[in-house]
Scaffold this active site. Structure first.
Site, PDB file in Angstrom:
ATOM      1  N   THR A 104       1.062  -1.311   0.053  1.00 20.60           N
ATOM      2  CA  THR A 104       0.024   0.006   0.081  1.00 20.60           C
ATOM      3  C   THR A 104       0.881   1.317  -0.074  1.00 20.60           C
ATOM      4  O   THR A 104       1.773   1.023   0.675  1.00 20.60           O
ATOM      5  CB  THR A 104      -0.929  -0.257   1.331  1.00 20.60           C
ATOM      6  OG1 THR A 104      -1.476   1.197   1.226  1.00 20.60           O
ATOM      7  CG2 THR A 104      -0.304  -0.381   2.393  1.00 20.60           C
ATOM      8  N   SER A 106      -0.942   3.096  10.628  1.00 23.10           N
ATOM      9  CA  SER A 106      -2.075   1.972  11.321  1.00 23.10           C
ATOM     10  C   SER A 106      -1.282   0.808  11.563  1.00 23.10           C
ATOM     11  O   SER A 106      -0.371   0.463  10.956  1.00 23.10           O
ATOM     12  CB  SER A 106      -3.365   1.975  10.715  1.00 23.10           C
ATOM     13  OG  SER A 106      -3.179   1.222   9.475  1.00 23.10           O
ATOM     14  N   TYR A 110      -2.704  -1.751  10.655  1.00 18.95           N
ATOM     15  CA  TYR A 110      -2.701  -2.562   9.460  1.00 18.95           C
ATOM     16  C   TYR A 110      -1.946  -2.099   8.349  1.00 18.95           C
ATOM     17  O   TYR A 110      -1.054  -2.971   7.439  1.00 18.95           O
ATOM     18  CB  TYR A 110      -4.109  -2.129   8.706  1.00 18.95           C
ATOM     19  CG  TYR A 110      -4.140  -2.176   7.050  1.00 18.95           C
ATOM     20  CD1 TYR A 110      -3.792  -3.250   6.441  1.00 18.95           C
ATOM     21  CD2 TYR A 110      -4.202  -1.204   6.565  1.00 18.95           C
ATOM     22  CE1 TYR A 110      -3.836  -3.399   5.282  1.00 18.95           C
ATOM     23  CE2 TYR A 110      -4.204  -1.290   5.127  1.00 18.95           C
ATOM     24  CZ  TYR A 110      -3.787  -2.293   4.394  1.00 18.95           C
ATOM     25  OH  TYR A 110      -3.734  -2.321   2.933  1.00 18.95           O
ATOM     26  N   HIS A 111      -1.447  -0.784   8.075  1.00 18.26           N
ATOM     27  CA  HIS A 111      -0.474  -0.230   7.213  1.00 18.26           C
ATOM     28  C   HIS A 111       0.922  -0.884   7.575  1.00 18.26           C
ATOM     29  O   HIS A 111       1.517  -1.139   6.883  1.00 18.26           O
ATOM     30  CB  HIS A 111      -0.412   1.286   7.097  1.00 18.26           C
ATOM     31  CG  HIS A 111      -1.675   1.849   6.473  1.00 18.26           C
ATOM     32  ND1 HIS A 111      -2.831   2.279   7.031  1.00 18.26           N
ATOM     33  CD2 HIS A 111      -1.874   2.095   4.949  1.00 18.26           C
ATOM     34  CE1 HIS A 111      -3.736   2.610   6.123  1.00 18.26           C
ATOM     35  NE2 HIS A 111      -3.249   2.622   4.894  1.00 18.26           N
ATOM     36  N   LYS A 162       1.920  -4.185   6.335  1.00 13.77           N
ATOM     37  CA  LYS A 162       2.098  -4.370   4.915  1.00 13.77           C
ATOM     38  C   LYS A 162       3.839  -3.787   4.971  1.00 13.77           C
ATOM     39  O   LYS A 162       4.521  -4.374   4.175  1.00 13.77           O
ATOM     40  CB  LYS A 162       1.226  -3.401   4.369  1.00 13.77           C
ATOM     41  CG  LYS A 162      -0.204  -3.980   4.218  1.00 13.77           C
ATOM     42  CD  LYS A 162      -0.350  -4.089   2.553  1.00 13.77           C
ATOM     43  CE  LYS A 162      -1.805  -4.902   2.716  1.00 13.77           C
ATOM     44  NZ  LYS A 162      -2.277  -4.954   1.312  1.00 13.77           N
TER      45      LYS A 162
HETATM   46  N1  USQ Z   1     -11.400   9.795   4.743  1.00 11.70           N
HETATM   47  C1  USQ Z   1     -12.417  10.778   4.938  1.00 11.70           C
HETATM   48  N2  USQ Z   1     -13.755  10.383   4.950  1.00 11.70           N
HETATM   49  C2  USQ Z   1     -14.119   9.069   4.713  1.00 11.70           C
HETATM   50  C3  USQ Z   1     -13.100   8.116   4.835  1.00 11.70           C
HETATM   51  C4  USQ Z   1     -11.814   8.315   4.636  1.00 11.70           C
HETATM   52  O1  USQ Z   1     -12.057  12.071   4.917  1.00 11.70           O
HETATM   53  O2  USQ Z   1     -15.353   8.952   4.947  1.00 11.70           O
HETATM   54  C5  USQ Z   1     -10.017  10.062   4.553  1.00 11.70           C
HETATM   55  C6  USQ Z   1      -9.267   9.607   5.557  1.00 11.70           C
HETATM   56  O3  USQ Z   1      -9.010  10.538   7.007  1.00 11.70           O
HETATM   57  C7  USQ Z   1      -7.891   9.173   5.016  1.00 11.70           C
HETATM   58  C8  USQ Z   1      -8.304   9.455   3.398  1.00 11.70           C
HETATM   59  O4  USQ Z   1      -9.377   9.490   3.385  1.00 11.70           O
HETATM   60  O5  USQ Z   1      -6.935  10.592   5.229  1.00 11.70           O
HETATM   61  C9  USQ Z   1      -8.052   7.753   3.181  1.00 11.70           C
HETATM   62  O6  USQ Z   1      -8.733   6.788   3.902  1.00 11.70           O
HETATM   63  P1  USQ Z   1      -9.197   5.554   3.365  1.00 11.70           P
HETATM   64  O7  USQ Z   1     -10.378   5.029   4.384  1.00 11.70           O
HETATM   65  O8  USQ Z   1     -10.097   5.869   2.044  1.00 11.70           O
HETATM   66  O9  USQ Z   1      -8.202   4.551   2.992  1.00 11.70           O
HETATM   67  P2  USQ Z   1      -7.153   4.137   4.103  1.00 11.70           P
HETATM   68  O10 USQ Z   1      -7.348   4.131   5.299  1.00 11.70           O
HETATM   69  O11 USQ Z   1      -5.766   4.794   3.802  1.00 11.70           O
HETATM   70  O12 USQ Z   1      -6.944   2.514   3.267  1.00 11.70           O
HETATM   71  C10 USQ Z   1      -7.402   2.357   2.075  1.00 11.70           C
HETATM   72  C11 USQ Z   1      -7.389   0.717   1.862  1.00 11.70           C
HETATM   73  C12 USQ Z   1      -6.100   0.000   2.118  1.00 11.70           C
HETATM   74  C13 USQ Z   1      -5.179   0.730   1.262  1.00 11.70           C
HETATM   75  C14 USQ Z   1      -5.004   2.041   1.436  1.00 11.70           C
HETATM   76  C15 USQ Z   1      -4.296   2.683   0.220  1.00 11.70           C
HETATM   77  O13 USQ Z   1      -8.507   0.346   3.006  1.00 11.70           O
HETATM   78  O14 USQ Z   1      -6.352  -1.327   2.093  1.00 11.70           O
HETATM   79  O15 USQ Z   1      -3.863   0.176   1.558  1.00 11.70           O
HETATM   80  O16 USQ Z   1      -6.497   2.684   1.049  1.00 11.70           O
HETATM   81  S1  USQ Z   1      -3.510   4.347   0.753  1.00 11.70           S
HETATM   82  O17 USQ Z   1      -4.494   5.050   1.450  1.00 11.70           O
HETATM   83  O18 USQ Z   1      -2.821   5.028  -0.296  1.00 11.70           O
HETATM   84  O19 USQ Z   1      -2.462   3.963   1.796  1.00 11.70           O
END
Ligand code: USQ
Length: 400
Positions: free
Chosen positions: A144, A179, A181-182, A185
């Site tokens: 990720t 996190s 989770y992250h 990875k």
């Molecule tokens: N966010 C909002 N509102 C929401 C959901 C999320 O503002 O309703 C924000 C979060 O605070 C964060 C961002 O959007 O800053 C991304 O959150 P997310 O829940 O879309 O993604 P994340 O938790 O980072 O994880 C997801 C996948 C994970 C993958 C990752 C890629 O669940 O499996 O590894 O995206 S990355 O984000 O590039 O690390």
């Protein structure tokens, strides 16, 4: 090529099986249906109805005139894994079989430990099983972009050249995950890099951004081909959640100031990129890292795009800032490279608005399913472990 997909029943795994079969590959899959169980555990369900594995396999057989060789089991079961790899002898193994949610891993001690055990031990078992049974197979491992965190410098693809006290080296770029989770990875990345170095395995570690979307062309609206689309606080990701919220008129839930920037890519681009990795394997002993996203966006601009597209479909929706349940940087620098996949031929589909429109229309047909579970839209899992529902701190009402 013969490709084994670990996690074939998931959001990415099921479309990938179709995408590969449509391009002439022979596909096998394993899954223990844990994603279905985790979402159920937190009281959610997929916004789009998904078929049972039996119905999925039947639809696959009818469309591609080949059986997807499927076995129920997971990466924790080393003997199962070894025996399947010995029987199938894949050219490539795509590893999508991990617990993918940051909030789920931050719930409590039990979920943090479970996440790391499931992900790190499962991936380690897979490395050993490849070494023991099919050491020339290419591992395509889903990591990720979140492994890097948000450093105040450009993010290279895995490695960077550094000069320190007069000496130079090409070293892994620091990982500052946000996190448990992250972090799981990050641990996988280190184990995979080590296995390539000492055993001569071949691996591509994909640093994937946030995937969104409901469709790839191969699905052709066949119910057995539909993939899941989660919207709860754990398994729903940003754009997918915003679209689900828009179709039921729930305010879009921006966490904090909304300046957080991430890499995003549509489901169809994820399929294109993973397939490019498979068809252009890493060399013997090579561990390579590809950053995989289409574009970077900040969350507020994405919420506004979803709001606008929804308006075009006759849906009025507000944007609300909730106090951020996560501990993450709001305003920050973000400039990751993504050169390697482009060089291999990745053509970004480049139509964010169109993809969002398609998704909204798919979701409109299932708005009852989202409405039924609307209590899962506002998060209450907090990074400090003192869980409470996020509150609205600021609201943007759409202009008429
Ligand atoms: N966010 C909002 N509102 C929401 C959901 C999320 O503002 O309703 C924000 C979060 O605070 C964060 C961002 O959007 O800053 C991304 O959150 P997310 O829940 O879309 O993604 P994340 O938790 O980072 O994880 C997801 C996948 C994970 C993958 C990752 C890629 O669940 O499996 O590894 O995206 S990355 O984000 O590039 O690390």
């Amino acid at each position: 090529m013969k490709v084994l997909i670990a996690g074939v029943d998931g959001y990415l795994g099921w479309p990938l099986a179709q995408y590969l079969a449509a391009r002439g590959h022979i596909v096998a899959g394993i899954d223990k249906f844990l994603r279905r169980q985790w979402v159920e555990e937190i009281g959610g369900h997929s916004a789009l109805p998904i078929a049972s594995i039996e119905d999925r396999l039947q639809a696959f057989q009818e469309r591609y005139n080949q059986n997807l060789i499927f076995r129920t089991g997971d990466l924790q079961d080393y003997n199962f894994l070894k025996s399947f790899l010995s029987d199938f002898h894949p050219d490539a193994i795509v590893h999508l079989a991990e617990m993918p949610s940051a909030p789920y891993s931050m719930m409590d001690q039990e979920h943090a430990v479970y996440t790391q055990q499931n992900n790190v031990v499962g991936s380690l078992n897979l490395l050993w099983a490849i070494k023991e049974t099919c050491p020339t197979a290419h591992l395509v491992k889903l990591g990720t972009m979140g492994e890097y965190g948000t450093p105040n410098v450009d993010i290279p693809e895995g490695f960077f050249e550094i000069e320190y006290r007069g000496r130079k080296d090409n070293l892994p770029f620091p990982r500052q995950a946000n996190s448990f989770y992250h972090l799981s990875k990050v641990h996988d990345s280190n184990n995979t890099m080590f296995a390539c170095r000492v055993w001569g395995l071949s691996a591509t570690d994909i640093m994937q951004g946030v995937v969104f979307g409901t469709q790839i062309d191969e699905m052709e609206n066949v119910p057995g081909f539909a993939t899941r689309l989660d919207f709860d606080q754990c398994f729903g990701t940003a754009i997918n959640r915003f679209c689900c919220q828009a179709v039921i008129g729930h305010p879009l839930t921006l966490f904090g100031g909304g300046s957080q920037t991430r890499g995003f890519l549509p489901l169809r681009d994820s399929m294109q990129c993973i397939t490019l990795c498979i068809e252009n394997p890493a060399g013997v002993g090579e561990y390579r890292v590809f950053n995989q996203f289409e574009e970077t966006h900040n969350l507020e601009s994405l919420a506004k795009i979803v709001q606008e597209v929804a308006k075009g479909e006759g849906l009025a929706v507000d944007i609300r800032h909730y106090d951020n349940p996560r501990k993450e940087m709001d305003k920050h620098y973000y400039n990751p490279d993504r050169r390697h996949l482009i060089e291999l031929g990745y053509k970004p589909s480049g139509n964010l608005r169109n993809e969002i429109k398609l998704m909204i229309n798919d979701l409109l047909q299932n708005r009852d399913r989202i409405f039924e579970k609307r209590s899962l839209l506002v998060p209450d899992i907090r990074w400090d472990g003192i869980h409470r529902r996020s509150e609205i701190v600021h609201e943007t009402i759409p202009q008429i």
